[in-house]
Design a protein around this motif. Structure first.
Motif, short mmCIF file in Angstrom:
data_model
loop_
_atom_site.label_atom_id
_atom_site.label_comp_id
_atom_site.label_asym_id
_atom_site.label_seq_id
_atom_site.Cartn_x
_atom_site.Cartn_y
_atom_site.Cartn_z
N THR A 111 -16.72 -6.23 -16.69
CA THR A 111 -16.25 -4.75 -17.09
C THR A 111 -16.96 -4.37 -18.38
O THR A 111 -17.40 -4.89 -19.16
CB THR A 111 -14.79 -4.73 -17.27
OG1 THR A 111 -14.22 -5.71 -18.21
CG2 THR A 111 -14.23 -5.81 -15.83
N SER A 112 -16.28 -3.00 -18.58
CA SER A 112 -16.63 -2.39 -19.73
C SER A 112 -15.85 -2.84 -21.05
O SER A 112 -15.98 -1.81 -22.20
CB SER A 112 -16.79 -0.88 -19.71
OG SER A 112 -15.33 -0.45 -19.46
N GLU A 123 -13.60 -7.67 -28.62
CA GLU A 123 -12.59 -7.84 -29.43
C GLU A 123 -11.38 -8.04 -28.27
O GLU A 123 -10.69 -8.96 -28.18
CB GLU A 123 -12.18 -6.90 -30.44
CG GLU A 123 -13.08 -6.86 -31.52
CD GLU A 123 -14.58 -6.29 -31.44
OE1 GLU A 123 -14.63 -5.63 -30.36
OE2 GLU A 123 -15.41 -6.23 -32.16
N MET A 124 -11.40 -6.81 -27.21
CA MET A 124 -10.29 -6.77 -26.39
C MET A 124 -10.57 -8.21 -25.28
O MET A 124 -9.23 -8.71 -24.73
CB MET A 124 -10.34 -5.74 -25.53
CG MET A 124 -9.69 -4.52 -26.34
SD MET A 124 -8.01 -4.88 -26.85
CE MET A 124 -7.19 -5.08 -25.08
#
Length: 204
Positions: free
Chosen positions: A165-166, A170-171
């Motif tokens: 995904t985009s 960090e996430m």
């Protein structure tokens, strides 16, 4: 972000090992040794498998300082922890989530396949705990019915799914490690576990 995760993982696993040794009433040297092998056992095995020698902690002395800090924190503050076992479980769980990511990232840096990266993540997260439990005369958590290494594998799969995904890196780290940590907390709270091996044994 990766460097911060490495520091956090090393520190919490060192504390986890030290608390286990304190619970077993070992002397100060024994507490330090258990803290050391818990924090670095999984990473040492991983580095040997990928041919990265000398292994990480031999090339970067900050690991020794981090483990020493975890050792002193455990010695100084364990008396203020109402329930040592709960504290041990919490630090072990955080280390599990963080070290899974570190192992996966090491595999990616060596351009290994996702499957091998997940194996490296699982070994990095769980093998230090195996050494800790064996030295402390306990059956390793890895071999209990409790969901443990399986979470590392599922977390690794989630990592590679989210990577498509985009989402920012960090996430990606936060979501993957957060999933492993939260799922283990929930699994233990509600006593979720894998079926015992005896499920396949015919009763006489």
């Amino acid at each position: 972000m990766f460097e911060y995760l490495d520091i956090i993982g090393t520190l919490v696993f060192a504390i986890s090992g030290a608390l286990t040794a304190i619970y077993k009433k070992m002397d100060l040297f024994g507490v330090y040794v258990i803290a050391f092998v818990t924090a670095l056992g999984g990473g040492t095995l991983r580095d040997i498998l990928i041919g990265q020698t000398p292994v990480g902690w031999m090339r970067h002395t900050q690991y020794i300082y981090i483990i020493t800090a975890g050792f002193f924190l455990s010695i100084l503050f364990n008396r203020y922890l109402d329930k040592l076992r709960k504290s041990l479980f919490l630090f072990d769980t955080i280390g599990l989530g963080v070290f899974t990511l570190i192992g996966i990232e090491k595999g990616l840096q060596h351009e290994l396949s996702p499957m091998i990266c997940i194996v490296l993540g699982t070994l990095t997260a769980s093998f230090g705990g195996v050494i800790r439990d064996i030295l402390c005369n306990e059956i390793p958590v890895l071999f209990h019915k409790e969901i443990y290494a399986t979470l590392c594998i599922v977390g690794g799969i989630l990592f590679f799914l989210l990577q498509k995904t985009s989402i920012s890196k960090e996430m990606l780290y936060i979501c993957t490690s957060g999933f492993i940590i939260l799922f283990r907390l929930v699994a233990v709270k509600y006593n979720w576990s894998l079926p015992a091996g005896t499920i396949f044994v015919k009763k006489s």
